[in-house]
Design a protein around this motif. Structure first.
Motif, PDB file in Angstrom:
ATOM      1  N   ILE A  94       0.827  -1.213   0.000  1.00  0.00           N
ATOM      2  CA  ILE A  94       0.000   0.000   0.000  1.00  0.00           C
ATOM      3  C   ILE A  94       0.861   1.263   0.000  1.00  0.00           C
ATOM      4  O   ILE A  94       0.388   2.342  -0.361  1.00  0.00           O
ATOM      5  N   GLY A  95       2.116   1.142   0.397  1.00  0.00           N
ATOM      6  CA  GLY A  95       2.979   2.325   0.399  1.00  0.00           C
ATOM      7  C   GLY A  95       4.408   1.995   0.793  1.00  0.00           C
ATOM      8  O   GLY A  95       4.693   0.955   1.389  1.00  0.00           O
ATOM      9  N   ASN A 163       5.135   7.746  -7.606  1.00  0.00           N
ATOM     10  CA  ASN A 163       6.097   7.547  -6.526  1.00  0.00           C
ATOM     11  C   ASN A 163       7.093   6.438  -6.838  1.00  0.00           C
ATOM     12  O   ASN A 163       8.261   6.511  -6.423  1.00  0.00           O
ATOM     13  N   ILE A 164       6.651   5.404  -7.545  1.00  0.00           N
ATOM     14  CA  ILE A 164       7.589   4.354  -7.961  1.00  0.00           C
ATOM     15  C   ILE A 164       8.673   4.968  -8.851  1.00  0.00           C
ATOM     16  O   ILE A 164       9.861   4.701  -8.683  1.00  0.00           O
ATOM     17  N   GLU A 165       8.242   5.810  -9.779  1.00  0.00           N
ATOM     18  CA  GLU A 165       9.204   6.461 -10.682  1.00  0.00           C
ATOM     19  C   GLU A 165      10.126   7.401  -9.905  1.00  0.00           C
ATOM     20  O   GLU A 165      11.324   7.510 -10.200  1.00  0.00           O
ATOM     21  N   MET A 166       9.573   8.077  -8.892  1.00  0.00           N
ATOM     22  CA  MET A 166      10.371   9.006  -8.094  1.00  0.00           C
ATOM     23  C   MET A 166      11.451   8.264  -7.305  1.00  0.00           C
ATOM     24  O   MET A 166      12.610   8.694  -7.258  1.00  0.00           O
ATOM     25  N   VAL A 167      11.096   7.140  -6.685  1.00  0.00           N
ATOM     26  CA  VAL A 167      12.076   6.334  -5.942  1.00  0.00           C
ATOM     27  C   VAL A 167      13.144   5.805  -6.894  1.00  0.00           C
ATOM     28  O   VAL A 167      14.344   5.808  -6.576  1.00  0.00           O
ATOM     29  N   LYS A 168      12.708   5.369  -8.060  1.00  0.00           N
ATOM     30  CA  LYS A 168      13.656   4.865  -9.065  1.00  0.00           C
ATOM     31  C   LYS A 168      14.650   5.951  -9.454  1.00  0.00           C
ATOM     32  O   LYS A 168      15.861   5.702  -9.563  1.00  0.00           O
ATOM     33  N   ASP A 186      22.595  -0.375  -5.962  1.00  0.00           N
ATOM     34  CA  ASP A 186      21.641  -1.293  -6.585  1.00  0.00           C
ATOM     35  C   ASP A 186      20.366  -0.525  -6.936  1.00  0.00           C
ATOM     36  O   ASP A 186      19.579  -0.168  -6.060  1.00  0.00           O
ATOM     37  N   CYS A 187      20.178  -0.264  -8.236  1.00  0.00           N
ATOM     38  CA  CYS A 187      19.015   0.526  -8.681  1.00  0.00           C
ATOM     39  C   CYS A 187      17.750  -0.317  -8.824  1.00  0.00           C
ATOM     40  O   CYS A 187      16.680   0.222  -9.111  1.00  0.00           O
ATOM     41  N   ALA A 188      17.878  -1.628  -8.639  1.00  0.00           N
ATOM     42  CA  ALA A 188      16.714  -2.504  -8.784  1.00  0.00           C
ATOM     43  C   ALA A 188      15.866  -2.555  -7.521  1.00  0.00           C
ATOM     44  O   ALA A 188      14.814  -3.192  -7.504  1.00  0.00           O
ATOM     45  N   THR A 189      16.294  -1.877  -6.474  1.00  0.00           N
ATOM     46  CA  THR A 189      15.572  -1.961  -5.199  1.00  0.00           C
ATOM     47  C   THR A 189      14.407  -0.973  -5.103  1.00  0.00           C
ATOM     48  O   THR A 189      13.861  -0.767  -4.029  1.00  0.00           O
ATOM     49  N   TYR A 190      14.033  -0.364  -6.227  1.00  0.00           N
ATOM     50  CA  TYR A 190      12.976   0.652  -6.195  1.00  0.00           C
ATOM     51  C   TYR A 190      11.580   0.051  -6.110  1.00  0.00           C
ATOM     52  O   TYR A 190      10.624   0.746  -5.758  1.00  0.00           O
ATOM     53  N   PHE A 237      15.209  15.797  -4.943  1.00  0.00           N
ATOM     54  CA  PHE A 237      16.392  14.954  -5.127  1.00  0.00           C
ATOM     55  C   PHE A 237      16.248  14.097  -6.385  1.00  0.00           C
ATOM     56  O   PHE A 237      17.199  13.921  -7.151  1.00  0.00           O
ATOM     57  N   SER A 238      15.052  13.567  -6.603  1.00  0.00           N
ATOM     58  CA  SER A 238      14.830  12.683  -7.754  1.00  0.00           C
ATOM     59  C   SER A 238      14.979  13.418  -9.074  1.00  0.00           C
ATOM     60  O   SER A 238      15.272  12.811 -10.101  1.00  0.00           O
ATOM     61  N   GLU A 239      14.781  14.737  -9.066  1.00  0.00           N
ATOM     62  CA  GLU A 239      14.830  15.517 -10.298  1.00  0.00           C
ATOM     63  C   GLU A 239      16.186  16.163 -10.544  1.00  0.00           C
ATOM     64  O   GLU A 239      16.343  16.981 -11.448  1.00  0.00           O
TER      65      GLU A 239
END
Length: 657
Positions: A94-95, A163-168, A186-190, A237-239
């Motif tokens: 859920i989050g 948010n998934i894209e932001m964490v990635k 490890d970028c796969a942990t998003y 930070f993500s941007e």
């Protein structure tokens, strides 16, 4: 198997990471075999682990994020079952609860890390920790995973595409900056259903050998308070290397542009080139903005999409971007009609003096006369409030600004903050404060300069003071840069104005702040109160233009039962008519919300009602901006009005550490 698990470590880790009966899953994986269990009690989970026979080369994990409570009704409720049909998938989350940064040493598949590799990963974790702190992230939980290091940052994000894209993007940002030949982020942990090593269990990859041993994973550091990172901090930070930022103000993209040609053409000293994951990193021998910042603290990045970025890890250069680099060497690179010049403080100009009007100046000028005159490049002192600087470009030298606002709205905080920001840019400031003692004014400046990392809470609720070691450094930093008027000499305006002219010319001051009009005795200007105020502003305007400084003065508003407007400022409309800029600072309390909704109906952004303060641009002589409302967030620890909640700006005095 007893040697595979330290049950006390596991229990403590679960109690820390999964509190208040939160649902979590434990996953056991060995090749094609797996086992799974859902629990809400760490104690029950540990008892189940004691019951299970753990096979060789088996690793134990837990699910990082918030699981839908409905999953508790699966077959593995409060027990671990082998080859479970259903385990946690992304759509069961859920989050996000934790953003995990996994520093993973590079090594052959199916092997553990060597001690040397683990130490290098540890050093990188320290660098990432320091970097994230500068980006205003709260302290993470730090753990050793057995083969690398984890930084767990507490977040509260819904499970959705944005948010998934932001964490990635957050993980990709770190990978761009920190990936090297020794280890990767490890970028796969998003993904939302990400599993993580269960701390207190042994990481088993391949054989356990003296060169590459199996190690017990464990939590190494727990902050005094686990604080949830604000979504605005995460988004910003993500941007950092996003396509949107590339186009606006960070990067430059062009099919014809070649970064290596640019580096060679301008003799930029590159000490190493690292390529990883499609990102090319040009490590510089020294920062392009401060030669004392040596390798490997600054770099130029070329991204797979063709974007180019620049980064220096020192506080004083943290705002420098590729655009700044490009314009440093090629001022006309972006072909803009207006290119903002690098401002220069008065004290840096050898021939600086207050200008006087020449007697032979023509009374009327023709177009050719005006065109032939040498145009002085406009200079702006940044306020540090990003949206305000974007709209006004900053406090323009030669201009006068009036700041107003109701009592306790934060006027003293913001003018003190403007002072600190000016000093940080290399400018000098002269201040008059008729309501605060010299010591109170100084303490306010020091507290804001210190920031929340350098203050201590006192015995009085909500009252903080600067740490002594920081205070000493800040005092030296502010010395000979801020000049505070000695109130023992009285408040007669004409005399104070003469002293201000002297300090501006002798000390080459750039910004003058007068707090406030009501504390100044302007009776000698005229018998009529309204004419007094008009003449007061007129003299400030002449002073600002002749000395090429910016003057900001505070004027209290008249009593008003409606939403505070410009007409409510002081006693005469001529004040706001004459000034170049007029600002009103509002405190967002119940009265503000009620009156704003009555005045503007639903025209204001809802963000305005959820922040702590709002600064309103009521008048902007240059661009015509008005009715612009900028949200601010108050940090009570250091009395700063921040651009976003959780902002933690560092000033140049910290470079003396």
């Amino acid at each position: 198997m007893q040697s595979t698990i330290n049950y006390e470590e596991v229990l403590n880790a679960l109690k820390l990471l999964k509190q208040d009966n939160q649902l979590f899953e434990i996953r056991i994986i060995n090749g094609k075999w797996n086992a799974s269990g859902y629990f809400t009690s760490p104690e029950v989970a540990v008892q189940e682990l004691k019951r299970i026979r753990i096979k060789d080369n088996t690793n134990i994990y837990f699910c990082l994020n918030f699981i839908n409570d409905a999953c508790y009704s699966r077959k593995q409720r409060n027990k671990i079952i082998e080859n479970a049909e259903n385990t946690t998938k992304d759509n069961d989350i859920i989050g996000y609860q934790w953003l995990m940064i996994d520093i993973d040493p590079k090594r052959p598949t199916g092997t553990s890390s060597s001690n040397e590799q683990l130490e290098l990963a540890k050093q990188k974790a320290k660098k990432i920790y320091a970097f994230m702190k500068k980006q205003s992230w709260y302290d993470p939980i730090i753990a050793m995973s057995g083969n690398g290091y984890h930084l767990l940052y507490n977040v509260a994000l819904k499970n959705n595409k944005e948010n998934i894209e932001m964490v990635k993007k957050c993980l990709n940002t770190l990978a761009i900056i920190f990936n090297d030949q020794n280890s990767d982020i490890d970028c796969a942990t998003y993904n939302p259903a990400r599993i993580c090593k269960l701390y207190g269990t042994v990481a088993q990859k391949g054989l356990s050998t003296p060169e590459r041993p199996h190690r017990l994973s464990k939590i190494l550091y727990i902050p005094n308070e686990i604080q949830t990172n604000d979504i605005q901090v995460i988004k910003r930070f993500s941007e950092m290397f996003s396509q949107k930022e590339e186009k606006k103000n960070l990067n430059y993209i062009s099919e014809k542009f070649n970064i290596e040609d640019f580096i060679n053409k301008h003799n930029i000293n590159v000490c190493d080139i690292v390529e990883n994951g499609g990102v090319k990193k040009y490590l510089l021998s020294e920062c392009l903005f401060d030669a004392s910042h040596k390798a490997p603290d600054s770099a130029i990045f070329e991204l797979p999409n063709g974007a180019i970025a620049y980064k220096c890890f020192h506080n004083s250069c943290s705002d420098k971007t590729w655009k700044d680099v490009r314009l440093m060497f090629e001022p006309d690179a972006y072909n803009k009609k207006y290119i903002e010049s690098k401002t220069e403080a008065n004290y840096k100009k050898e021939d600086y003096k207050i200008e006087q009007l020449e007697n032979d100046e023509p009374i009327f000028k023709t177009s050719q006369m005006i065109r032939s005159e040498k145009q002085v490049e406009a200079e702006y002192i940044k306020t540090g409030i990003k949206q305000l600087d974007k709209k006004l470009r900053g406090l323009k030298k030669g201009f006068v600004t009036c700041l107003s606002g109701l009592r306790a709205c934060g006027k003293s905080s913001i003018i003190s903050q403007f002072t600190v920001e000016a000093v940080n840019q290399g400018y000098k400031v002269a201040m008059f404060s008729g309501e605060l003692t010299n010591m109170n004014t100084l303490n306010w400046l020091v507290l804001q300069s210190a920031g929340r990392d350098n203050v201590l809470e006192t015995q009085y609720q909500g009252f903080y003071q600067t740490k002594s070691e920081a205070q000493e450094r800040i005092d030296k930093w502010l010395d000979e840069k801020v000049y505070i008027y000695n109130n023992n000499y009285g408040n007669k305006f004409e005399w104070i104005l003469e002293q201000l002219k002297k300090v501006v010319e002798e000390k080459k001051v750039d910004l003058v702040i007068l707090d406030n009009l009501m504390a100044l005795n302007i009776n000698s200007l005229d018998r009529d109160k309204f004419i007094q105020q008009s003449l007061f502003v007129e003299q400030l305007e002449t002073f600002a233009k002749q000395s090429n400084i910016h003057i900001l003065f505070v004027a209290h508003p008249r009593k008003s039962t409606s939403f505070l407007r410009l007409d409510d400022v002081s006693g005469s409309n001529d004040i706001v008519n004459r000034v170049d800029n007029a600002l009103i600072l509002h405190r967002v309390n119940n009265d503000f919300k009620r009156l704003a909704k009555e005045m503007f109906k639903n025209d204001l952004d809802e963000t305005i009602y959820s922040c702590d303060n709002v600064i309103e641009i009521c008048k902007d002589r240059d661009s015509g901006n008005q009715d612009v409302f900028i949200p601010l967030y108050f940090d009570k620890t250091c009395k700063r009005l921040c651009n976003y909640r959780g902002e933690n700006k560092y000033y140049k005095w910290e470079e003396t550490k």
